[in-house]
Design an enzyme around this catalytic site. Structure first.
Site, PDB file in Angstrom:
ATOM      1  N   LYS A  67       3.854  -1.627   6.433  1.00 48.48           N
ATOM      2  CA  LYS A  67       5.145  -0.986   6.226  1.00 48.48           C
ATOM      3  C   LYS A  67       5.164   0.390   6.888  1.00 48.48           C
ATOM      4  CE  LYS A  67       7.957   0.300   2.113  1.00 48.48           C
ATOM      5  NZ  LYS A  67       7.949   0.214   0.630  1.00 48.48           N
ATOM      6  N   SER A 122      11.783  -2.252  -1.066  1.00 49.58           N
ATOM      7  CA  SER A 122      11.938  -1.603   0.217  1.00 49.58           C
ATOM      8  C   SER A 122      10.964  -2.113   1.276  1.00 49.58           C
ATOM      9  CB  SER A 122      11.748  -0.085   0.044  1.00 49.58           C
ATOM     10  OG  SER A 122      10.445   0.226  -0.428  1.00 49.58           O
ATOM     11  N   SER A 178       9.168  -2.667  -5.091  1.00 50.85           N
ATOM     12  CA  SER A 178       9.358  -2.859  -3.656  1.00 50.85           C
ATOM     13  C   SER A 178       8.412  -3.851  -3.004  1.00 50.85           C
ATOM     14  CB  SER A 178       9.257  -1.511  -2.938  1.00 50.85           C
ATOM     15  OG  SER A 178      10.343  -0.690  -3.294  1.00 50.85           O
TER      16      SER A 178
END
Length: 594
Positions: free
Chosen positions: A69, A146, A170
């Site tokens: 990420k 996310s 997330s």
């Protein structure tokens, strides 16, 4: 094509990398809907060290590729945090996050960075600046965030596993939405050095995989835990009230897990808990917190727990990023902007009380899960919402999701999201939660249960909509009931439960359908489910002798002899010559008074 100047600068970055690697394959800033499903924001390669010479064992993650990420530092790259203004105002990282280094040193190849929701402040997966990665499991629905790109990269088979972060949900939410495994570790067990902070009381390094063995092996590397014997769960608690919050029928979301546990561990390990009542009883500060909130006294205990988590998260986000937000005034998506403003408006007043609530939650929930106990609850309140769902609808969905997600967040426990098939052609997921520090135990349990859960999730359940469209809702319910009766006669009680569940879904006001399903549950020794169905049947028809008899039977097996006796006596009031009730009252009289 990249310019010579760009390539020269790239080569300079390569020389400075702390991990052996070959720099850049290509950069891609707008890939939504293309061959990588819009998962990646940039590509590069960090190669593992050479394999040790025999007879030494090869690196444990050899042959595996992963992505990270865009919240993790990688030397020579700007950590973008999901927002171009952030990327433009920050310098390239001087070192690589330890979590990434551990995986590369263990033999895995990192191939790039993935998209995320801006500032990690969403669980939807939509990003105003970079677009929405395509959910490979349900392209018409959001991928969750996310850690959106990291989940999509695994779901699309672009990598074997990926790294994300989980503060409020997330990792768990995008794993659920994309139909893959997602692990949130115990808070504090994996260093978050080199990870842009969101809210440090909740920030964790999580990971995704499709293969439970890969999930576990990655966990072993990140957790750096010594070898230990595999332990089986001693208790499996079903959070009944949490499943009641869900839109999806329990037979779809929970049935596969229950049947798998029964097959592998036995019915005796299954127990039921009302988690909201447990939280209300064991977190005394939560009531005080509710009184301090405007309208808080009308919230349920899980909603209060969620609100407490959100308040502390806002405060910590503010302390971490207020200076940058005020100075830069970044362009934000509308939903993110609302949340960021709420964070900036947060005061310190209630923070000490919320921290006290968190301390109580950590003690109480970990105490509930002692002695190798697992808690089963939904990962999300439903299947992933569709793309372009209104902001207000998504916000309501987000709040309901956080009421479930806050259990692990406020307790620090580890949690894994498991796919359990599909509902309305979209992924469905259930979570297992273990006490803080029991990460290896939870990973081992996932490996043990996963294949059986997937088998059970494939049990066919007739489609309600197709039945209704052919015959109308009333006839469709009767058809489903008759199929259930046929399955019951053939002693296929699981299939009978599925058919009766369809009948109930089509017509929830028929006591007969609940009675029949209770009959099947009794054959499966699912006594709490049988008791609940009979209670519902009695609510619909207070003169249902069958409901009292079956509920009495369920309660007797559960050891609730006084309640069972009352049920059988009520059956006698309605039908004085009922032989089953007469025998039961006589039998229970000896148990109660001898």
């Amino acid at each position: 094509m990249p310019s010579d100047k760009f390539l020269a600068r790239s080569f300079g970055v390569l020389l400075g990398l702390g991990i052996a690697g070959i720099f850049i394959v290509r950069r891609a800033l707008s890939l939504a809907g293309k061959k990588d499903s819009g998962a990646f924001i940039c590509y590069f390669e960090l190669l593992p060290p050479p394999q040790p010479a025999p007879p030494s064992a090869p690196h444990p993650l050899s042959g595996l590729a992963f992505a990270v990420k865009d919240i993790f530092d990688v030397e020579g790259y700007v950590t973008g945090f999901g927002n171009p203004d952030w990327a433009n105002t920050h310098k390239p990282a001087f070192s690589t996050a330890p979590a990434v280094k551990l995986l590369v040193d263990a033999g895995a190849k990192c191939i790039g960075k993935t998209h995320m929701d801006e500032l990690a402040y969403s669980i939807n997966g939509e990003n105003k600046h970079y677009g929405t990665p395509v959910n490979p499991a349900a392209p018409s629905r959001i991928p969750g965030g996310s850690s959106s790109g990291s989940a999509v990269a695994v779901a699309a088979d672009l990598v074997d596993f990926s790294l994300g972060t989980d503060t409020g949900g997330s990792v768990r939410i995008p794993a659920a939405y994309c139909g893959i495994l997602g692990f949130r570790p115990s808070h504090g067990v994996i260093p978050v050095v080199g990870v842009t902070p969101m809210a440090q009381s909740f920030d964790t390094v999580g990971w995704f995989a499709k293969d439970p063995a890969v999930l576990r092996e990655v966990g072993h590397i990140l957790l750096q835990l010594p070898f230990m014997d595999v332990r089986q769960p001693r208790r499996v608690l079903i959070a009944d009230d949490c499943f009641d919050l869900c839109i999806v029928p329990n037979e779809h979301s929970l049935g596969a897990v229950i049947r798998s546990v029964q097959r592998l561990l036995g019915r005796q390990v299954l127990h039921h808990v009302n988690l909201g009542e447990f939280v209300a009883t064991n977190l005394p500060s939560l009531k005080e917190f509710g009184k301090e909130l405007s309208g808080g006294t009308h919230l349920g205990s899980l909603d209060l727990l969620r609100t407490a988590m959100q308040l502390l998260q806002r405060w910590e986000f503010k302390t971490n990023h207020e200076e940058w937000l005020v100075a830069v005034k970044p362009e934000l998506g509308s939903n993110t902007s609302v949340r960021v403003q709420a964070a900036l408006d947060t005061s310190l007043n209630l923070v000490p009380l919320v921290q006290k609530v968190r301390d109580e939650a950590q003690f109480a929930i970990n105490e509930l899960l002692k002695n190798d106990t697992l808690l089963v609850l939904p990962t999300a309140p439903s299947i992933p919402p569709k793309l372009n769902t209104s902001g207000s609808t998504l916000e309501d969905f987000r709040n309901r999701a956080f009421s479930l997600l806050s259990v692990a967040g406020m307790s620090g426990c580890c949690q894994v999201s498991l796919p359990v098939g599909k509902y309305e052609n979209a992924p469905l997921a259930v979570s297992l939660l273990a006490r803080q520090g029991s990460d290896r135990f939870l990973l081992d349990t996932v490996v043990a249960l996963y294949s059986t859960i997937q088998e059970e999730a494939k049990v066919a359940v007739p489609n309600q909509a197709s039945l209704a469209s052919r015959t109308g809702s009333v006839n469709a319910a009767e058809i489903a009931k008759e199929k259930g009766n046929a399955a019951f006669k053939e002693k296929d009680f699981r299939k009978a439960v599925g058919h009766y569940t369809d009948a109930i879904r089509i017509d929830s006001q028929s006591a007969t359908y609940y009675n029949n399903r209770a009959m099947a549950y009794l054959q499966l020794c699912s006594f709490p489910d049988a008791e609940a169905d009979c209670t519902k049947a009695i609510g619909l028809d207070k003169k249902s002798v069958k409901a009292y008899l079956r509920r009495g039977t369920a309660r007797e097996f559960l050891g609730y002899y006084k309640d069972a006796n009352e049920d059988f006596r009520q059956a006698l009031v309605l039908e004085p010559t009922n032989k089953t009730a007469i025998e039961a009252v006589s039998r229970l009289k000896k148990l109660l008074y001898n």
